[in-house]
Structure formats: C-alpha cells, structure tokens
Design an enzyme around this catalytic site. Structure first.
Site, PDB file in Angstrom:
ATOM      1  N   HIS A 133       9.583 -56.238  11.816  1.00  0.00           N
ATOM      2  CA  HIS A 133      10.639 -55.404  11.245  1.00  0.00           C
ATOM      3  C   HIS A 133      10.040 -54.714  10.016  1.00  0.00           C
ATOM      4  O   HIS A 133      10.230 -55.144   8.874  1.00  0.00           O
ATOM      5  CB  HIS A 133      11.873 -56.241  10.890  1.00  0.00           C
ATOM      6  CG  HIS A 133      12.807 -56.402  12.029  1.00  0.00           C
ATOM      7  ND1 HIS A 133      13.501 -55.338  12.576  1.00  0.00           N
ATOM      8  CD2 HIS A 133      13.155 -57.491  12.765  1.00  0.00           C
ATOM      9  CE1 HIS A 133      14.255 -55.764  13.576  1.00  0.00           C
ATOM     10  NE2 HIS A 133      14.055 -57.068  13.721  1.00  0.00           N
ATOM     11  N   ASP A 138      16.138 -55.297  10.220  1.00  0.00           N
ATOM     12  CA  ASP A 138      16.631 -56.669  10.109  1.00  0.00           C
ATOM     13  C   ASP A 138      17.682 -56.785   9.006  1.00  0.00           C
ATOM     14  O   ASP A 138      18.714 -57.440   9.165  1.00  0.00           O
ATOM     15  CB  ASP A 138      15.480 -57.642   9.869  1.00  0.00           C
ATOM     16  CG  ASP A 138      14.550 -57.211   8.732  1.00  0.00           C
ATOM     17  OD1 ASP A 138      14.640 -56.069   8.259  1.00  0.00           O
ATOM     18  OD2 ASP A 138      13.710 -58.037   8.320  1.00  0.00           O
ATOM     19  N   TYR A 338      15.121 -35.507  17.774  1.00  0.00           N
ATOM     20  CA  TYR A 338      16.281 -35.926  16.994  1.00  0.00           C
ATOM     21  C   TYR A 338      16.766 -34.718  16.207  1.00  0.00           C
ATOM     22  O   TYR A 338      15.958 -34.001  15.613  1.00  0.00           O
ATOM     23  CB  TYR A 338      15.919 -37.021  15.978  1.00  0.00           C
ATOM     24  CG  TYR A 338      15.560 -38.379  16.531  1.00  0.00           C
ATOM     25  CD1 TYR A 338      15.549 -38.653  17.895  1.00  0.00           C
ATOM     26  CD2 TYR A 338      15.230 -39.399  15.660  1.00  0.00           C
ATOM     27  CE1 TYR A 338      15.212 -39.902  18.372  1.00  0.00           C
ATOM     28  CE2 TYR A 338      14.889 -40.666  16.125  1.00  0.00           C
ATOM     29  CZ  TYR A 338      14.875 -40.910  17.484  1.00  0.00           C
ATOM     30  OH  TYR A 338      14.533 -42.156  17.943  1.00  0.00           O
ATOM     31  N   GLU A 414      15.552 -59.056  -1.192  1.00  0.00           N
ATOM     32  CA  GLU A 414      16.812 -59.420  -0.549  1.00  0.00           C
ATOM     33  C   GLU A 414      18.008 -59.408  -1.500  1.00  0.00           C
ATOM     34  O   GLU A 414      19.161 -59.451  -1.042  1.00  0.00           O
ATOM     35  CB  GLU A 414      16.674 -60.803   0.087  1.00  0.00           C
ATOM     36  CG  GLU A 414      15.643 -60.835   1.205  1.00  0.00           C
ATOM     37  CD  GLU A 414      15.295 -62.238   1.670  1.00  0.00           C
ATOM     38  OE1 GLU A 414      14.953 -62.399   2.851  1.00  0.00           O
ATOM     39  OE2 GLU A 414      15.375 -63.177   0.840  1.00  0.00           O
TER      40      GLU A 414
END
Length: 436
Positions: A133, A138, A338, A414
């Site tokens: 990831h 994630d 895209y 995090e």
C-alpha cells in the site's frame, strides 16, 4: 477563477459557528471519533500488511463487508468485481451522500521499517512482483470504516442516507480488464438510491499531519496513456544509408513533443505534461530495426487542453516520422483514460467552512493543481463532488525529504486518521443540515 478564489478567501475567515460546533451532535461526533481512533489504526495496519492489487481485493473486501454488516448496514458485494457498497439510512428524510475509499495496493516491494510492513509476493500482468500500500489506500479504507461506525452511532440524527463506496482498482485494473470507478459507475453505484453529492479524500505523505488542502475546479489531471509505433526500414548497422532508421526518428519525435507544453499551452492558466516513459527497439548493436515502440503519459487540467495536446501529439509524431521517411502510428488513449478530477466550485465553496471546522482555519489551505490523476473523476462526471487532501507527514518533517507516493519508502503518520474520520462525518452532517 479570480472571483471564485476571492469568495473562498472570504469564506476562510468564517468560523464554524454556522454549524454549531458545540451542539450535542457535534460533541458526540468528536467523542465517537476519539473512541474509534485505535481501531482505525489497527484496520490500517492489517490492510497494510496484507495488500492486494486491483481487481483482486478479495480478503480486503470481505473484512470491509463483514464489518459494515455488523453495523446493520445494507451491504452489496462484488460491485465492479471486488467492490463493496454499504448503505446507512438515517431516520429522517434527506439527500443521499456518497463517501468513497479506494482499496488496491501497488506492485512495489516495501522498504519501510514498520513492524507491519508488507512481505506479500504476487503477480501483476504476468510478472512476479511485491505488493505494498504505497499510496495510502489502506488508510482511506480504515478512515471510511471508522466514519461508518461514527455515523451509525448517530443514525437517529441523520437527515438522509449515506452510501459508503469501497472501490477496487483505483490504480488501474490488470491489462485487458475493466475496473475502478469507471466500472462502478457503469454498474450503477450512484443509483438506487440516487446519489446527490460525493466526497472523497486522499492522504498525502508530503503534507503535514493535521492539515487539509483543497482546490476548486480542476484539481487533479486528466490522464491518457499513449503508444507510438514508428516504422522504418531495417539495415545493417554499418550501412545506415540503406535504412530508414526508426530509432533516430523516435528520438526526433521525443524532442519535438516537448515544445507542445512550452509553446502551445497557456502555462499561466493550467499545467500539462507529456512524458515518454519507455522506448523499445532492436536486439543487436549492429542491426537497425524495422520499428520502434514508445509508451508515454499525457496529463492536462482541462478538457480543452487535453484535446489540444492530444491533437498536437498526433500531428507532431506523424509529421516528424514522415520527415525522416518513416511512418508513425499513434494510439491515444492506448489503455487508460481518466477525466479531470473536478471539484464542483459551488459545492467546494459551500463545504469549505466544514473543512475549517474540522481542522481549524490555520490548517486548511488552497492547493496548486496536481498533475497526478485520480479515477474519483468518473463519479464527479455524474454528480457534484469534492475531493480533498489529508496530511499524513510527521510534524516538522521537510516535505522535500518525505518519501513520495508509489515508492518503497512511502510512510504515513497514523495520528492524522482521526481528522479524516471527523471531516467525513462533518461533511455529511453539515450537508444534510443545509438541505432543510
């Protein structure tokens, strides 16, 4: 654009009193977000240790689907192959709001020292690769799962419906397959119930944790890949005058493509990129081959710029080859397209106070255009959308020294996840409040 920016700057001075920061509902959102933080981090670490590539997110989707069912949500699986959609219906009528997270990892061998680093080996387009990831998907999944928990806890206060979209293959499906947001839209993810607006976020390893950046209008580039095949005439390398050398013609084409950006594009308005990423020709030093193949990428921030750049590439490649006595076949797109990730200006202006409420006025800033691409753009072609960026770089780190996305050393702090959950929840609750 100037008028929009002035309006946004004015809005940036507004505090969040409009949305009653100290209301019982907002206090509960903050409390529940604090409670779920450790679980969000745990989910993220589990996903990080077990990455799966696009259209193969089988373990990932099962974990997500099982958790959404445990919250009492209506859950659909197998959307666009491995996608998961959860539907949370509030007790009061109101708009349908979609929130999106992407699920896939990348074929990258991880080099970070974290204890939950990926050791996964898999195959990609027939080659054995690592999996990681390396773009933060994630964390996106974990944040959206945390958001689902908090919003489920305040279900009785929701004036509308929330659709949680967990999307596979944002980085692109395996060659020859369909996938990603384009396939989800094709399979009706924005219908039944019909979505009114959609919000998405992307964590950023080079933006300090606790900060949010955004941009109205063209935010991330449209992308097209391209293939250029130059055909000439083979000859012995000692007698080049007997050939029509496709390698020399290809070199001239590569050089001649670059002035498209510097001379045909108004760079004061929007950036664009033309990059040749690979060139293959021949197999011996003394043989001039019959043909050369080039692969590249095109990035543009508006439909008009995209159209102009593509037309000029075709013209430059074919005419340059012709001047060398060769021919050039140009395919754009070759396999990937895209659209521009376009933040609806009115929606962005309306929701900017919510971003400020969530992060604080000093932590929200306007972002320059990004020449990377995001298939969130396929949703925004159908409904108004807002896509913003969440800081994931440790405080005090030099952004120039932070590992970028899609690299083996990619790292995320995090402690920023809680802000992502809080912002998603506030966007939902505040948008519903506006629809009285």
């Amino acid at each position: 654009m100037k008028k929009i920016l002035i309006s946004l700057i004015t809005l940036s001075t507004i505090t969040a009193h409009t949305f009653a920061q100290n209301s019982p509902l907002k206090i509960k959102i903050n409390q529940e977000t604090d409670k779920i933080e450790k679980q969000v981090i745990a989910w993220r670490r589990d996903f990080h240790e077990h990455p799966e590539l696009g259209n193969h997110e089988v373990r990932t989707s099962k974990i997500i689907a099982d958790y959404l069912r445990s919250l009492g949500l209506e859950v659909k699986t197998g959307v666009a192959k491995t996608g998961v959609v959860g539907i949370l219906k509030g007790t009061k009528p109101g708009p349908v709001i979609a929130l999106r997270a992407d699920m896939d990892g990348l074929p990258v061998v991880e080099r970070t020292p974290v204890p939950f680093a990926s050791k996964v080996k898999t195959t990609f387009n027939g080659q054995e690769v690592g999996a990681m990831h390396a773009c933060g998907h994630d964390s996106h999944m974990a944040i959206l799962m945390g958001t689902a928990k908090v919003l489920s806890d305040i279900k009785n206060d929701l004036k509308g419906t929330v659709k949680f979209i967990f999307q596979p293959a944002e980085e692109g499906p395996p060659f020859g397959e369909e996938g990603g947001a384009e396939l989800m839209v094709k399979e009706g993810v924005l219908e039944n119930p019909k979505v009114e607006v959609i919000f998405g976020l992307h964590i950023n390893s080079q933006t300090e944790v606790g900060k949010i950046t955004y941009r109205p209008g063209g935010t991330m580039a449209a992308v097209n890949d391209m293939q250029i095949i130059v055909k000439g005439k083979s000859a012995h390398g000692a007698y080049p005058w007997s050939s029509v050398d496709p390698i020399v013609a290809s070199a001239q084409i590569i050089n001649n493509l670059q002035p498209i950006i510097s001379r045909n594009l108004n760079v004061t308005e929007n950036p664009a990129v033309v990059t040749i990423g690979s060139i293959h020709a021949g197999n011996r030093s003394n043989i001039i081959p019959e043909q050369a193949e080039m692969m590249g990428t095109i990035r543009a921030m508006s439909k008009s710029d995209e159209k102009m750049v593509i037309e000029r590439i075709k013209q430059v490649a074919t005419k340059t080859a012709e001047s060398a006595g060769a021919t050039a076949e140009v395919k754009i797109p070759f396999s990937v397209h895209y659209p521009v990730t376009y933040n609806n200006p009115a929606l962005t202006e309306k929701m900017l106070p919510t971003l400020i409420e969530s992060a604080g006025a000093n932590n929200v800033s306007l972002k320059p255009p990004v020449t990377g691409a995001e298939d969130f753009s396929f949703y925004q072609e159908k409904v108004p959308g807002l896509f913003f960026f969440l800081g994931g770089m440790p405080k005090g780190q030099d952004p120039l020294k932070a590992a970028s996305h899609h690299t083996p050393d990619f790292f995320i702090d995090e402690s920023g996840f809680k802000l992502g959950v809080k912002t998603f929840c506030n966007l939902v609750v505040n948008y519903m409040a506006m629809k009285k």
